[in-house]
Write a protein that holds these residues in place. Structure first.
Motif, short mmCIF file in Angstrom:
data_model
loop_
_atom_site.label_atom_id
_atom_site.label_comp_id
_atom_site.label_asym_id
_atom_site.label_seq_id
_atom_site.Cartn_x
_atom_site.Cartn_y
_atom_site.Cartn_z
N ASN A 1 -12.90 27.22 12.01
CA ASN A 1 -13.86 26.25 12.32
C ASN A 1 -14.64 25.67 11.54
OD1 ASN A 1 -12.78 27.05 15.09
ND2 ASN A 1 -13.87 28.85 15.18
N VAL A 2 -14.49 25.94 10.23
CA VAL A 2 -15.41 25.15 9.36
C VAL A 2 -14.71 24.31 8.40
CG1 VAL A 2 -17.01 25.70 7.38
CG2 VAL A 2 -16.93 27.20 9.32
N ALA A 3 -14.87 23.03 7.90
CA ALA A 3 -14.37 22.41 7.08
C ALA A 3 -15.36 21.70 6.55
CB ALA A 3 -13.38 21.18 7.89
N PHE A 4 -15.22 21.66 5.14
CA PHE A 4 -15.87 20.76 4.11
C PHE A 4 -15.01 19.56 3.57
CE2 PHE A 4 -17.67 24.89 3.34
CZ PHE A 4 -19.21 24.59 3.26
N ARG A 5 -15.67 18.68 3.36
CA ARG A 5 -14.95 17.35 3.10
C ARG A 5 -15.78 16.57 1.95
NH1 ARG A 5 -17.42 15.93 7.97
NH2 ARG A 5 -18.46 13.81 7.93
N PHE A 6 -14.99 15.72 0.88
CA PHE A 6 -15.66 14.96 0.21
C PHE A 6 -14.60 13.78 -0.19
CE2 PHE A 6 -15.65 13.00 -4.24
CZ PHE A 6 -16.97 12.49 -4.21
N ASN A 7 -15.19 12.74 0.00
CA ASN A 7 -14.21 11.46 -0.24
C ASN A 7 -15.14 10.19 -1.01
OD1 ASN A 7 -15.40 9.48 1.80
ND2 ASN A 7 -14.91 11.12 3.45
N HIS A 8 -14.20 9.62 -1.88
CA HIS A 8 -14.65 8.57 -2.69
C HIS A 8 -13.71 7.36 -2.51
CE1 HIS A 8 -15.93 6.32 -6.47
NE2 HIS A 8 -14.81 6.49 -6.65
N GLY A 9 -14.19 6.33 -2.43
CA GLY A 9 -13.30 5.05 -2.34
C GLY A 9 -14.08 3.52 -2.84
N PHE B 1 0.85 -1.13 0.08
CA PHE B 1 0.09 -0.13 0.08
C PHE B 1 0.80 1.17 0.05
CE2 PHE B 1 0.29 -1.91 4.18
CZ PHE B 1 1.03 -0.73 4.94
N ALA B 2 0.27 2.40 -0.58
CA ALA B 2 0.93 3.63 -0.45
C ALA B 2 0.08 4.79 -0.28
CB ALA B 2 1.73 3.78 -1.54
N GLY B 3 0.25 5.99 0.03
CA GLY B 3 -0.42 7.13 0.14
C GLY B 3 0.16 8.32 0.26
N THR C 1 -8.64 5.16 -2.13
CA THR C 1 -9.33 5.99 -1.50
C THR C 1 -9.02 7.60 -1.87
OG1 THR C 1 -10.02 4.82 0.43
CG2 THR C 1 -10.11 7.25 0.73
N THR C 2 -9.87 8.40 -2.14
CA THR C 2 -9.56 9.86 -2.49
C THR C 2 -10.33 10.72 -1.54
OG1 THR C 2 -10.96 9.97 -4.34
CG2 THR C 2 -8.58 9.30 -4.89
N SER C 3 -9.84 11.79 -1.15
CA SER C 3 -10.50 12.61 -0.26
C SER C 3 -9.88 14.09 -0.55
CB SER C 3 -10.43 12.32 1.26
OG SER C 3 -10.67 10.71 1.44
N PHE C 4 -10.85 14.84 -0.40
CA PHE C 4 -10.56 16.23 -0.81
C PHE C 4 -11.25 17.21 0.49
CE2 PHE C 4 -10.19 14.45 -4.69
CZ PHE C 4 -8.81 14.69 -5.03
N GLY C 5 -10.71 18.37 0.82
CA GLY C 5 -11.27 18.92 1.93
C GLY C 5 -10.60 20.49 1.79
N VAL C 6 -11.60 21.37 2.37
CA VAL C 6 -11.22 22.66 2.27
C VAL C 6 -11.65 23.53 3.50
CG1 VAL C 6 -13.42 23.49 0.92
CG2 VAL C 6 -11.32 25.00 1.32
N LYS D 1 -5.69 24.93 4.99
CA LYS D 1 -6.87 25.50 4.33
C LYS D 1 -7.19 24.55 3.47
CE LYS D 1 -8.97 28.79 1.66
NZ LYS D 1 -9.00 30.07 0.74
N TRP D 2 -6.18 23.64 2.76
CA TRP D 2 -6.63 22.69 1.91
C TRP D 2 -5.92 21.29 2.15
CZ3 TRP D 2 -9.99 23.78 -2.12
CH2 TRP D 2 -10.00 25.19 -2.58
N LEU D 3 -6.99 20.27 1.98
CA LEU D 3 -6.76 18.72 2.36
C LEU D 3 -6.87 17.98 1.39
CD1 LEU D 3 -8.53 20.47 4.97
CD2 LEU D 3 -6.92 18.69 6.40
N ALA D 4 -5.89 16.98 1.28
CA ALA D 4 -6.37 15.99 0.17
C ALA D 4 -5.45 14.65 0.73
CB ALA D 4 -5.76 16.62 -1.05
N ASN D 5 -6.23 13.63 0.45
CA ASN D 5 -5.64 12.52 0.68
C ASN D 5 -5.93 11.23 -0.42
OD1 ASN D 5 -5.32 13.28 3.42
ND2 ASN D 5 -6.93 12.06 4.29
N ILE D 6 -4.88 10.60 -0.79
CA ILE D 6 -4.96 9.46 -1.66
C ILE D 6 -4.22 8.20 -1.20
CG2 ILE D 6 -3.11 10.41 -2.86
CD1 ILE D 6 -4.70 9.01 -5.34
N ALA D 7 -4.99 7.36 -1.29
CA ALA D 7 -4.33 5.74 -0.87
C ALA D 7 -4.71 4.75 -1.78
CB ALA D 7 -4.61 5.60 0.58
#
Length: 618
Positions: free
Chosen positions: A389-397, A348-350, A379-384, A357-363
């Motif tokens: 105090n406010v965070a939006f997120r979207f993930n698809h896996g 595995f790798a990620g 898994t791919t995830s993005f956030g802002v 401010k900007w967040l992103a994950n990929i694994a």
């Protein structure tokens, strides 16, 4: 559904305007991606129950703890030691990976987990990570991961509890530290006479099942660590429990004994930019059924090795890579298999990006199970964070669940035939979420969809009159979760609402999956005085269909639980809990019909239960 969700969110948001502006919201750290992160940065829906909450609520078993969380519903077939079904976002427990200190604990044939046999006195916290997590954890992490982290006590203590149905519990925990060496321990004994868990047909004579169904559990665990400084830190963790329980069965065995353990040795070495982790673990989940027939043994043994390296490429970017090897063995079971063990090797790798401010994950991960071929997941995830105090997120896996050895290699069974061509189940998951954390409280909303294909289902073979596993079913689970924690009017409020649409799509006409409520609401009200805290919890579940065999609906119900803790003296605390305060009659699973088929008989609820106890710290 979504109109109701919007209304609920508005109600919760409106309540927040009455919250105390001076509330200090705790920053929670979790291990959803297998390393410590603030919960807002994981880009996943994570619920946490910690030791403080466990002791405030005085809950006696894990199913009751899990049933308070958003997106989680528990169906009990009776009380302590009885079969319990846990649904995460509408998916059955075989589609949720359950770990104790990162070690798998399910029965590898049925996929079931004996939650009631994992003692609460051994738990430091529980992290429930929802969504497809197979790219991080491997097989079974289709709808989520439940990671039970064992106790690391900070003080020495002894606790005694007594309650309904001759319930008795004794537990102890403590900590010893000498220089770079630390040792935490926990041990406990739990026993109850239980009650008659299945409603009986009054027109039939009394039989062997007209009795109490008792339970006993004794357990011990430790957490040992030594810091070698430049050579890293070495830890050893182990948990052991054994006991027995009785249950009702119209034929065959009606009592079981269990012997379960997990043990793990882990090493971690940190440098300025590189963190390395390696671990070796072993586990056993063994259940022996007794009664009117010969004993039947269900046994799963596992061994696993894992190595992970995490490198900080720059301040905002980290890379992770590693390898794991898992062995599973069911040869100690009574059932016979043409292949009784198998291995899985995974790489595995990620990459994890976070610039505040900007967040992103990929694994990405590739698992190679013996006999079943390779399964690749991601898994791919993005956030802002438009505000701190406010965070939006979207993930698809994507995710998968490997077939059981029983599916592929069962032999000499009077009920089943093997299918050596069976394939892994597959899933695709999407989630959109928003978290608001401030002095007004913490609020979260998540919209999710999980599609499972190649679902394994047992179909009757007319030629052999036995069941054969095939990849023929599919299901879709979608919905909304809303949760809020805030202070208002001198009370602390914790509420969550789950709206679920869980469908069986195996035929042209989809139908609701059985035993999943479309609406679940949990609310806890807490009041803290100087030496006393009181907690009132309400749990609501809407009506839901039973399994096809019973062809009926299970009624909606609302339960209330009350707990209190009083600091009598320095180091001495008294506690109490009343479960099902109003003695509500309900059942969440059918158990048969009356002899004239006029009424469905079900598993009885716990009824009103009262527990009182004391804890001494020294």
């Amino acid at each position: 559904m979504f109109k109701k969700s919007a209304l609920s969110l508005a109600v919760l948001a409106a309540a927040s305007f009455n919250a105390s502006a001076n509330q200090d919201i705790e920053r929670i750290t979790v291990t959803a991606n297998k390393f410590e992160q603030p919960i807002e940065n994981t880009l996943a829906s994570v619920s946490v129950i910690d030791r403080v909450q466990i002791e405030k609520l005085n809950i006696r078993d894990i199913p009751s703890l899990l049933n308070t969380l958003p997106g989680v519903d528990v169906v009990r077939n009776g009380g302590f030691g009885q079969t319990t079904s846990v649904f995460v976002r509408g998916a059955s427990i075989k589609h949720t990976l359950v770990l104790v200190d990162g070690v798998r604990v399910s029965d590898s044939n049925s996929g079931n987990v004996s939650f009631t046999n994992i003692p609460v006195n051994s738990i430091e916290r529980i992290e429930v990570v929802k969504g497809a997590r197979a790219a991080i954890y491997g097989s079974d992490a289709v709808s989520g991961v439940i990671n039970i982290i064992t106790r690391e006590a900070q003080v020495n203590e002894i606790a005694l509890t007594s309650g309904s149905n001759n319930y008795v519990e004794v537990q102890a925990a403590g900590r010893v530290k000498a220089g770079k060496l630390r040792l935490s321990y926990n041990l406990g004994y739990q026993e109850t006479d239980g009650y008659d868990v299945i409603e009986k047909d009054p027109s039939l004579p009394r039989g062997k099942n007209h009795d109490r169904d008792g339970y006993e559990n004794q357990n011990i665990g430790f957490n040992l660590g030594y810091d070698f400084e430049e050579f890293g830190e070495l830890t050893a963790l182990a948990q052991y429990s054994e006991g027995n329980a009785e249950y009702d069965s119209s034929w065959g065995n009606d009592e079981y004994e269990f012997e379960n353990y997990t043990a793990k040795i882990a090493w971690q070495k940190r440098s300025q930019d590189l963190t390395q982790d390696a671990s070796v673990s072993v586990s056993q989940e063994e259940n022996t059924q007794f009664g009117n027939t010969d004993p039947s043994i269900y046994s799963t043994e596992r061994e696993e090795f894992e190595y992970r390296a995490r490198y900080r490429i720059r301040e905002s970017l980290q890379g992770v890579a590693g390898v794991s090897h898992l062995s599973e063995d069911v040869s100690k079971s009574t059932a016979k298999f043409t292949q009784s063990d198998r291995d899985n090797t995974a790489i595995f790798a990620g990459a994890f990006y976070d610039d505040s401010k900007w967040l992103a994950n990929i694994a990405v991960r590739s698992d190679d199970y013996d006999y079943h071929g390779r399964a690749n997941t991601y898994t791919t995830s993005f956030g802002v964070k438009p505000h701190k105090n406010v965070a939006f997120r979207f993930n698809h896996g994507t995710a998968f669940r490997a077939p059981t050895l029983n599916n592929a290699f069962v032999a000499d069974s009077p009920w089943y035939e093997p299918n050596i061509d069976i394939k892994p189940e597959e899933a695709e998951n999407n989630e959109l979420g928003l978290t608001v954390t401030s002095t007004w409280g913490r609020y979260d909303v998540a919209i999710f969809e999980n599609r499972i294909t190649n679902l394994i289902s047992n179909k009757l073979d007319p030629d052999t009159s036995k069941y054969v596993a095939y990849n023929v079913d599919k299901a879709t689970m979608k919905g909304v979760e809303l949760s809020a924690q805030f202070d208002a009017f001198g009370f602390n409020h914790s509420a969550n609402l789950t709206l679920l649409d869980a469908k069986d799509n195996s035929t042209n006409v989809s139908k609701d999956l059985p035993r999943r409520p479309s609406k679940a609401f949990n609310y806890t009200l807490t009041k803290q005085w100087e030496n006393l805290d009181v907690n009132l919890t309400m749990l609501y579940r809407s009506d839901r269909p039973s399994i096809d065999f019973y062809s009926t609906k299970l009624s909606a119900y609302t339960l209330f639980n009350l707990s209190a803790n009083y600091q009598l003296l320095d180091g001495i605390e008294l506690n109490a809990r009343v479960e099902n305060l109003t003695d509500k009659e309900n059942f969440t699973a059918g158990a048969g019909f009356t002899s004239d088929n006029s009424r469905l008989l079900g598993y009885k609820p716990l009824g009103r239960q009262v527990y009182v106890g004391a804890k001494v710290e020294f």
